[in-house]
Scaffold this motif. Structure first.
Motif, PDB file in Angstrom:
ATOM      1  N   ILE A   8       0.866  -1.189   0.000  1.00  0.00           N
ATOM      2  CA  ILE A   8       0.000   0.000   0.000  1.00  0.00           C
ATOM      3  C   ILE A   8       0.898   1.233   0.000  1.00  0.00           C
ATOM      4  CG2 ILE A   8      -1.861   1.238   1.186  1.00  0.00           C
ATOM      5  CD1 ILE A   8      -2.314  -1.493   2.731  1.00  0.00           C
ATOM      6  N   VAL A  14      -3.341   0.675  -3.594  1.00  0.00           N
ATOM      7  CA  VAL A  14      -3.263  -0.717  -3.136  1.00  0.00           C
ATOM      8  C   VAL A  14      -2.716  -1.536  -4.300  1.00  0.00           C
ATOM      9  CG1 VAL A  14      -4.560  -2.683  -2.234  1.00  0.00           C
ATOM     10  CG2 VAL A  14      -5.228  -0.348  -1.587  1.00  0.00           C
ATOM     11  N   ILE A  74      -4.214  -1.439   9.265  1.00  0.00           N
ATOM     12  CA  ILE A  74      -4.773  -0.295   8.533  1.00  0.00           C
ATOM     13  C   ILE A  74      -5.256   0.772   9.513  1.00  0.00           C
ATOM     14  CG2 ILE A  74      -6.561   0.456   6.905  1.00  0.00           C
ATOM     15  CD1 ILE A  74      -4.321  -1.299   5.681  1.00  0.00           C
ATOM     16  N   ALA A  93       1.261  -5.164   4.148  1.00  0.00           N
ATOM     17  CA  ALA A  93       0.145  -5.677   4.955  1.00  0.00           C
ATOM     18  C   ALA A  93      -0.215  -7.097   4.535  1.00  0.00           C
ATOM     19  CB  ALA A  93      -1.073  -4.761   4.813  1.00  0.00           C
ATOM     20  N   LEU A 117      -3.235  -7.299   8.840  1.00  0.00           N
ATOM     21  CA  LEU A 117      -4.635  -6.879   8.683  1.00  0.00           C
ATOM     22  C   LEU A 117      -5.469  -7.346   9.865  1.00  0.00           C
ATOM     23  CD1 LEU A 117      -5.123  -7.569   4.866  1.00  0.00           C
ATOM     24  CD2 LEU A 117      -5.009  -5.330   5.986  1.00  0.00           C
ATOM     25  N   THR A 132      -8.567  -4.856   2.630  1.00  0.00           N
ATOM     26  CA  THR A 132      -7.857  -3.593   2.843  1.00  0.00           C
ATOM     27  C   THR A 132      -8.756  -2.410   2.492  1.00  0.00           C
ATOM     28  OG1 THR A 132      -5.722  -4.632   2.388  1.00  0.00           O
ATOM     29  CG2 THR A 132      -5.856  -2.234   2.125  1.00  0.00           C
TER      30      THR A 132
END
Length: 201
Positions: free
Chosen positions: A92, A136, A115, A105, A110, A185
């Motif tokens: 990201i 992303v 996030i 991530a 996650l 995400t």
């Protein structure tokens, strides 16, 4: 609820797999999602990554190479190039006209709400999430990412994922499931209040 999530997802910019986000490129935002064999940028900064929720900020001019341990790297220094490495995990990139960030991530991060931690960090720097662009990058597809019940349980036990998990999870064979890390995400960014038009996948 389903209509609002679907409406959000429809506004996100879903791209074919490529190494740059066209609208970022058109605005002169230098970035890239590079493949196997690509070297880190000259004088680039990166981390010793270990599936954590640790964020490192580079504040010293002249820094280069590995600058610490963690899974997100941020800087306000315009002369610095930052990078993370991913295989199956989600890369990201965050862009603000004063600030950049690169994040690695995986499902563990996650599941520990990395996030959410990233969004808190951005806010702690006095920046508005609505003023940031979120890129992303390519990650493992849900068809290829088969997980067991222990991974599903890691998300189900958290209230922040309970309503959204069904959008990123499909049933496999037996006790197996397929998890869409990129969708998860995006849905977490939605919960944090990020505008869908500021997300490119």
């Amino acid at each position: 609820m389903a209509e609002s999530i679907l409406g959000y997802l429809k506004q996100v910019e879903w791209l074919e797999a490529r190494n740059q986000i066209p609208r970022w490129h058109d605005r002169g935002i230098r970035h890239g999602f590079e493949g196997i064999g690509h070297e880190l940028p000259p004088f680039g900064l990166h981390l010793k990554q270990f599936h954590s929720t640790i964020i490192q900020e580079v504040t010293e001019p002249g820094s280069e190479g590995i600058v610490g341990q963690g899974d997100a790297l941020a800087t306000f220094l315009p002369t610095h190039r930052i990078a993370v490495k991913t295989a199956d995990c989600v890369p990201i990139l965050v862009f603000h006209h004063e600030f950049v960030m690169a994040i690695h991530a995986g499902w563990r991060g996650l599941a520990h709400d990395f996030i959410g931690e990233v969004c808190k960090f951005v806010a702690s720097k006095g920046l508005e999430l609505k003023d940031c662009e979120w890129g992303v990058g390519p990650s493992i597809s849900s068809d290829s990412f088969e997980v067991g019940p222990e991974v599903v349980d890691a998300f189900v036990t958290l209230d922040i994922f309970r309503d959204d998990l069904g959008w990123a999870l499909t049933k496999g064979v037996g006790d197996r499931w397929h998890l869409d890390l990129a969708a998860l995400t995006v849905l977490r960014l939605r919960r944090q209040g990020v505008f869908p038009t500021h997300i490119s996948v």
